[in-house]
Scaffold this motif. Structure first.
Motif, PDB file in Angstrom:
ATOM      1  N   GLU A  22      -5.780   6.359   7.103  1.00  0.00           N
ATOM      2  CA  GLU A  22      -4.743   5.413   6.684  1.00  0.00           C
ATOM      3  C   GLU A  22      -3.907   4.942   7.865  1.00  0.00           C
ATOM      4  OE1 GLU A  22      -2.821   7.620   3.572  1.00  0.00           O
ATOM      5  OE2 GLU A  22      -3.665   6.288   2.051  1.00  0.00           O
TER       6      GLU A  22
ATOM      7  N   PHE B  92       0.824  -1.204   0.000  1.00  0.00           N
ATOM      8  CA  PHE B  92       0.000   0.000   0.000  1.00  0.00           C
ATOM      9  C   PHE B  92       0.862   1.259   0.000  1.00  0.00           C
ATOM     10  CE2 PHE B  92      -3.362  -2.908   1.546  1.00  0.00           C
ATOM     11  CZ  PHE B  92      -4.224  -2.672   0.510  1.00  0.00           C
TER      12      PHE B  92
ATOM     13  N   LEU C 278     -14.658   2.052   8.820  1.00  0.00           N
ATOM     14  CA  LEU C 278     -15.332   1.724   7.563  1.00  0.00           C
ATOM     15  C   LEU C 278     -16.393   2.764   7.249  1.00  0.00           C
ATOM     16  CD1 LEU C 278     -15.211  -0.645   5.580  1.00  0.00           C
ATOM     17  CD2 LEU C 278     -17.192  -1.580   6.706  1.00  0.00           C
TER      18      LEU C 278
ATOM     19  N   LYS D 154      -6.333  -0.934  13.532  1.00  0.00           N
ATOM     20  CA  LYS D 154      -7.633  -1.185  14.136  1.00  0.00           C
ATOM     21  C   LYS D 154      -8.745  -1.153  13.101  1.00  0.00           C
ATOM     22  CE  LYS D 154      -7.718   2.015  17.185  1.00  0.00           C
ATOM     23  NZ  LYS D 154      -8.202   2.904  18.238  1.00  0.00           N
TER      24      LYS D 154
ATOM     25  N   LEU E 264      -9.837   1.230   1.831  1.00  0.00           N
ATOM     26  CA  LEU E 264     -10.857   0.189   1.917  1.00  0.00           C
ATOM     27  C   LEU E 264     -10.230  -1.187   1.704  1.00  0.00           C
ATOM     28  CD1 LEU E 264     -13.794  -0.538   2.225  1.00  0.00           C
ATOM     29  CD2 LEU E 264     -14.106  -0.199  -0.206  1.00  0.00           C
ATOM     30  N   ASP E 265      -9.332  -1.274   0.708  1.00  0.00           N
ATOM     31  CA  ASP E 265      -8.634  -2.539   0.484  1.00  0.00           C
ATOM     32  C   ASP E 265      -7.846  -2.939   1.724  1.00  0.00           C
ATOM     33  OD1 ASP E 265      -9.602  -2.796  -2.038  1.00  0.00           O
ATOM     34  OD2 ASP E 265      -7.818  -2.086  -3.054  1.00  0.00           O
ATOM     35  N   ILE E 266      -7.159  -1.937   2.328  1.00  0.00           N
ATOM     36  CA  ILE E 266      -6.407  -2.237   3.544  1.00  0.00           C
ATOM     37  C   ILE E 266      -7.357  -2.775   4.610  1.00  0.00           C
ATOM     38  CG2 ILE E 266      -4.940  -1.310   5.370  1.00  0.00           C
ATOM     39  CD1 ILE E 266      -4.032   0.854   3.551  1.00  0.00           C
ATOM     40  N   TYR E 267      -8.473  -2.083   4.764  1.00  0.00           N
ATOM     41  CA  TYR E 267      -9.440  -2.513   5.767  1.00  0.00           C
ATOM     42  C   TYR E 267      -9.831  -3.968   5.567  1.00  0.00           C
ATOM     43  CZ  TYR E 267     -13.643  -2.720   8.582  1.00  0.00           C
ATOM     44  OH  TYR E 267     -14.581  -3.088   9.492  1.00  0.00           O
ATOM     45  N   LEU E 268     -10.225  -4.278   4.324  1.00  0.00           N
ATOM     46  CA  LEU E 268     -10.712  -5.627   4.053  1.00  0.00           C
ATOM     47  C   LEU E 268      -9.623  -6.664   4.269  1.00  0.00           C
ATOM     48  CD1 LEU E 268     -12.979  -4.996   0.960  1.00  0.00           C
ATOM     49  CD2 LEU E 268     -13.663  -5.518   3.301  1.00  0.00           C
ATOM     50  N   SER E 269      -8.392  -6.343   3.831  1.00  0.00           N
ATOM     51  CA  SER E 269      -7.336  -7.329   4.028  1.00  0.00           C
ATOM     52  C   SER E 269      -6.955  -7.431   5.503  1.00  0.00           C
ATOM     53  CB  SER E 269      -6.124  -7.028   3.153  1.00  0.00           C
ATOM     54  OG  SER E 269      -5.919  -5.667   3.014  1.00  0.00           O
ATOM     55  N   ALA E 270      -7.082  -6.324   6.226  1.00  0.00           N
ATOM     56  CA  ALA E 270      -6.795  -6.396   7.661  1.00  0.00           C
ATOM     57  C   ALA E 270      -7.825  -7.265   8.373  1.00  0.00           C
ATOM     58  CB  ALA E 270      -6.763  -4.999   8.271  1.00  0.00           C
ATOM     59  N   VAL E 271      -9.095  -7.142   7.952  1.00  0.00           N
ATOM     60  CA  VAL E 271     -10.128  -7.988   8.552  1.00  0.00           C
ATOM     61  C   VAL E 271      -9.868  -9.458   8.204  1.00  0.00           C
ATOM     62  CG1 VAL E 271     -12.561  -8.634   8.430  1.00  0.00           C
ATOM     63  CG2 VAL E 271     -11.931  -6.249   8.708  1.00  0.00           C
TER      64      VAL E 271
ATOM     65  N   ASN F 130      -7.036 -10.791   7.508  1.00  0.00           N
ATOM     66  CA  ASN F 130      -5.890 -11.174   8.323  1.00  0.00           C
ATOM     67  C   ASN F 130      -6.288 -11.536   9.740  1.00  0.00           C
ATOM     68  OD1 ASN F 130      -3.314 -11.300   7.306  1.00  0.00           O
ATOM     69  ND2 ASN F 130      -3.228  -9.100   7.029  1.00  0.00           N
ATOM     70  N   ARG F 131      -7.130 -10.684  10.323  1.00  0.00           N
ATOM     71  CA  ARG F 131      -7.510 -10.886  11.695  1.00  0.00           C
ATOM     72  C   ARG F 131      -8.342 -12.141  11.860  1.00  0.00           C
ATOM     73  NH1 ARG F 131      -9.728  -5.920  15.041  1.00  0.00           N
ATOM     74  NH2 ARG F 131     -11.576  -6.763  14.081  1.00  0.00           N
TER      75      ARG F 131
ATOM     76  N   LEU G  31      -4.942   0.075   9.362  1.00  0.00           N
ATOM     77  CA  LEU G  31      -4.196  -1.179   9.357  1.00  0.00           C
ATOM     78  C   LEU G  31      -4.155  -1.804  10.754  1.00  0.00           C
ATOM     79  CD1 LEU G  31      -2.802  -2.952   7.336  1.00  0.00           C
ATOM     80  CD2 LEU G  31      -0.692  -1.748   7.726  1.00  0.00           C
TER      81      LEU G  31
ATOM     82  N   GLY H 104      -7.835   2.538  -1.682  1.00  0.00           N
ATOM     83  CA  GLY H 104      -6.721   1.827  -1.072  1.00  0.00           C
ATOM     84  C   GLY H 104      -7.002   1.541   0.398  1.00  0.00           C
TER      85      GLY H 104
ATOM     86  N   LEU I  60      -4.184 -11.422  -1.039  1.00  0.00           N
ATOM     87  CA  LEU I  60      -5.512 -11.759  -0.542  1.00  0.00           C
ATOM     88  C   LEU I  60      -5.843 -13.229  -0.775  1.00  0.00           C
ATOM     89  CD1 LEU I  60      -7.505  -8.580  -1.527  1.00  0.00           C
ATOM     90  CD2 LEU I  60      -6.797  -9.317   0.750  1.00  0.00           C
TER      91      LEU I  60
END
Lengths: 291, 291, 291, 291, 291
Positions: free
Chosen positions: E137, D153, E149, E143, E217-224, E226-227, E141, E215, D221
């Protein structure tokens, strides 16, 4: 098929299949392919300058609730205006009333009014859509349910159709604004430009609505991902807390020479052990900010 | 290779590899590269004005079920019309019949009819596609199964090909509408414009279908995500309800000095404890609106 | 550096670093920046008309397996043709043979042949790609494995490069088709247009392949999502079936005054209870169509 | 502010805020808005032909590691060249050295050299980016870790900026190539075209890098999805194997009239039962190709 | 409605509904449709040259916090300048002050100042947006919470509107820069170009912000994702470690002829067995690099 106003040569054909249309075609020299276009619906919106007249296929909103469209065909020539439509009289009535109020007897102005009326007819639908999308946006983050999803996709599909119709209508109005022939008076220029602004704004809004619906879909998906994550966490926390207790109770259930079996406080010790393990695990998850 | 109608110089070559094509090429001065184009199939759709004649590569629907296309090559010059095709006679037969009915002896009109016939041939396929996509959309939200997914991807792939063919055909018709040479009579203008409208509508529909399939794929994915979420919830609720019961039964299975062991109502107390824990957990999930 | 054929002034430089190139540059008045372009590889494909000559940077396929490209520079002036390449003789040899067969002594036709040969060289790679993508599509729905994913991404990356090269080559051929200067004979027009068709078809195919690979990636991801869903369901069904059995066995393991402990059929009753619970749960999932 | 070389009227202003710039503006009749542009940084890259001079806002790479840019303003008029920059002397020094080597005294050539130098300055950054992206691609499939995600990113964000700058610079060079005024000698045409090729290649590469990063994100992903799937499978297999054992041990722990309790081989039978259940379940998963 | 400065014919109408506007329309011959545009808000930004005057619909920032816009209509004719606005006096006051300072009495310069002032008014909002996006931003990543969102989607929606307004304003300024009529003095050219640069930069920034939000949003989704993966791993590791212990304790709880039941070290052996199994499983996961 009688002219609406005696002084105006406006012929309104309510049924494209009727032989009246053929008579008019012969009387005013209309092209056979265009008569076919009137009869084989739906056509794409278009405006053609043919020899001595203009032929336009317009799209009027047929049923607001279902967002369906129907063709509205117009022939404008020197001394005649022919409209071919389905049974729905709304547009024609409204234009007739407006023309009576103004007392106009110009065919090109009537043509403008029809166009204006049809494009104006999109407005309530756009307002409804805005309301519905706002509602979806409010609902989707809190309650990401399959029904909401179905509504999003239904609207998306409707917008795909609407976009196609509005885009076609924009091309029609562009063609009319850039027309060369003298059928439409120059003093109507600002009026056609006004309709143009209106239809461009419509297309803009539809694009915006599509963006918003895509956003709502993204919200939906991330809300579901979030919820799955939440569910997983509940399961994991609970399972992690419970398993030591299961092991401890299992341990003291073994038929071996266990400690504390003869100790009257054995149960208390075991319960203490369980409490300590539970507190420790909950503290660990608290530290990890899982809840 | 004999002309279909004595009065018309229409030469129909059913096998591009046959030496007849070479004879015709020599007789009418056709360019070697274009003869090669007829033989090395598939070519991209195109319309070229070459010296004294027009050469067009058209694409006719070869097999509706599989949505495959084949080249249909046409040379139109002063006094001759040559069509080069595969063994499938359908297009040629239909045009021949129509020409006979009209009693036309104009080569440019025959050329138009061929084009019109080929573009008309796309219609049933478009209708089938619309039906199939509607069916998929109905199925996908309720039963997101891998077979549905495979169908979506199969149709998507077919539409990619169809889009390429239809886009090429649109360019061909555009080139013919804008032609400068005098091979096609000016009175055919409205007819070619009609074909143009038809092919533009086809391209529009294909785009719409692609949008709808993408939407169906999104529905599929969100339905699967939803279902995983549902499955997780069942597992979590069930596990969360069961674990206290396991711990309680384990507790009273310990070989320690436990309470209630000598109490004749001990079992009832334990069962009551279990019932309370179960009800409490279910109430908690109910409150959280998990079911 | 000697001309290939005595009657033709074709100079073929196999090593851009050699001083031969400098000699030729001085002899024919080539621009220093273009000589630099020949030496600092890779350049973007381009065709420049400079003063009295044409300078073109072409891209020939260097290694099919790895889909790599190398520059192939051509200078075409009045009375001279200079090709600058790497050690790979393939293109030059093939053109030489073809020129000998035709017995041509025209430099512009040689130039066309080089271009045609280079663009033809893309075909086998396109065929390989088509095969490989078909194979991936067959595999990906059934066995969504990381290796398949790696193959998809490898091909995607290659196509990004190929797209860039082919797009550049299309611009080159467009520039040559629209050229104004008299270096290329007018009778070569259909030939250059033929190369143009070929390269446009190549770009089209690459775009199609990219769409197909994106589709394959979507299939992969949805197949993984599906499989996770399947795995979850197995776990959930199994866990849901087992937990009551664990609770029942735990219940009868409690050291309390339990029912049935002295009943010789107690075990049978307990097993019956377990069987009933198992059947009930399986029936429930069957009803929910989980398997 | 003294001219670098006595014979050249090149004024280099190292601090846009200094009054020197105002003096130069008055002396050479520069427009107040352009002086403001020099002082209010950052501006978009642009090239304007104003009355008697050219004003260009260029972007030079300020700090490779962080990929930041700074404005570099140039005024080129008849008999004067003014550069306005920040404290970083690199570009000016390099151009000065090159001009000394060539012994040039033409201002338009100096202008070209500045442009060339600035665009050349992007190359090492592009190389670094290529290396870093390759590294990410190697890492991401094996170890999809949040740090890799953060790197992706971070690079994406940097590329968004770089794309904007390079796109602007391309417009600047396009404007200079198409210039009409006589300030830049015609013999410099190939040189400006060379810079144009360079900047177009830069934009191309940035686009390619963005595609590659998007690809890397997709890989990330799908690798995470894969891993979650793997983790789920381990849990499911393990849980499925363990639960029958828990049930069997629980069964023989019940305080009922159980079979085998008095059988000295009872334990062996139970263990055998467990082994059979384990083997059966593992065989089932093996058959399903879960591992 | 009195002119601001006696020497200038600037009429400022603060309420579009007031009859003052009708008086002005009659006095200066303004077109009825444009008067309607002033009253039916919001309109799309536009600039029309009508007969003898210019009519422009501008969009000024109405409320920074909520990023809302309002119409600001301007009529500029020979000898008159009419502004139609809502109750907010900010823009008019600022322009009035600036005009007083400069002591200008040119209407076209006032028109420029209004445009400049309105476009300048976007700057603080852009700065706020940049800050807010940076903040998002930083947060997203670490929280990935639903509130973040919601903020992302809220900003996205706002940017969709802003993009539409800024794009429209860009068209307005483009139309004014390319104007043909003599209402705007040629010496204002650089000033309008300056405004043009400003609005283009604004549109650029909005596009960049949209990219950054996508970007995020993508981070958010990949962080979720990941979690969820992390949570799964904790559950799996823990479950895998615990199950053997449950089985072992269950084993020794069976009421069969077990080994070690009479061995005083039996418990120690059993605990040792459990410890070995735990260590072995942890070592296995360590080897697989799960933690």
């Amino acid at each position: 098929m009688e002219p609406f106003q005696s002084k105006l040569a406006w012929f309104d054909v309510a049924d494209p299949a009727s032989p009246e249309l053929d008579e008019l075609a012969q009387r005013f020299g209309l092209h056979e392919l265009q008569i076919e276009d009137c009869r084989h619906r739906p056509q794409r919106p278009k405006a053609e300058e043919h020899d001595h007249y203009i032929f336009a296929v317009l799209k009027h909103m047929h049923n607001e609730g279902e967002l369906t469209f129907d063709d509205f065909d117009v022939f404008l020539g020197p001394g005649f205006l022919i409209t071919v439509r389905n049974a729905d009289r709304t547009v024609v009535e409204l234009v007739r009333t407006r023309a009576d109020q103004e007392g106009t007897d110009r065919l090109d102005r009537l043509f403008y009014m029809i166009l204006d009326q049809i494009v104006d007819g999109y407005q309530p639908v756009l307002d409804n859509l805005a309301d519905e999308i706002s509602e979806i946006e409010d609902v989707v983050l809190d309650k990401p349910e399959p029904e909401t999803l179905a509504r999003i996709f239904f609207l998306k599909r409707k917008l795909v159709d609407f976009r196609r119709v509005a885009g076609g209508m924009r091309e029609v109005v562009t063609a009319l604004v850039r027309r060369e022939k003298g059928l439409l008076g120059d003093d109507l220029d600002p009026y056609f430009r006004d309709v143009y602004d209106h239809i461009v704004r419509t297309v803009d809004l539809i694009e915006t609505y599509r963006d918003l619906l895509s956003g709502a879909l993204d919200i939906y998906l991330s809300a579901v991902a979030n919820r799955t994550n939440e569910v997983m966490k509940v399961l994991t926390i609970w399972g992690t807390v419970a398993l030591p207790l299961v092991i401890i109770t299992g341990f003291f259930g073994m038929n071996l020479h266990l400690p504390w079996t003869n100790n009257p406080h054995g149960t208390e010790y075991a319960v203490l052990l369980m409490a300590v393990s539970t507190v420790a695990i909950l503290a660990y998850f608290k530290m990890k900010r899982w809840f």
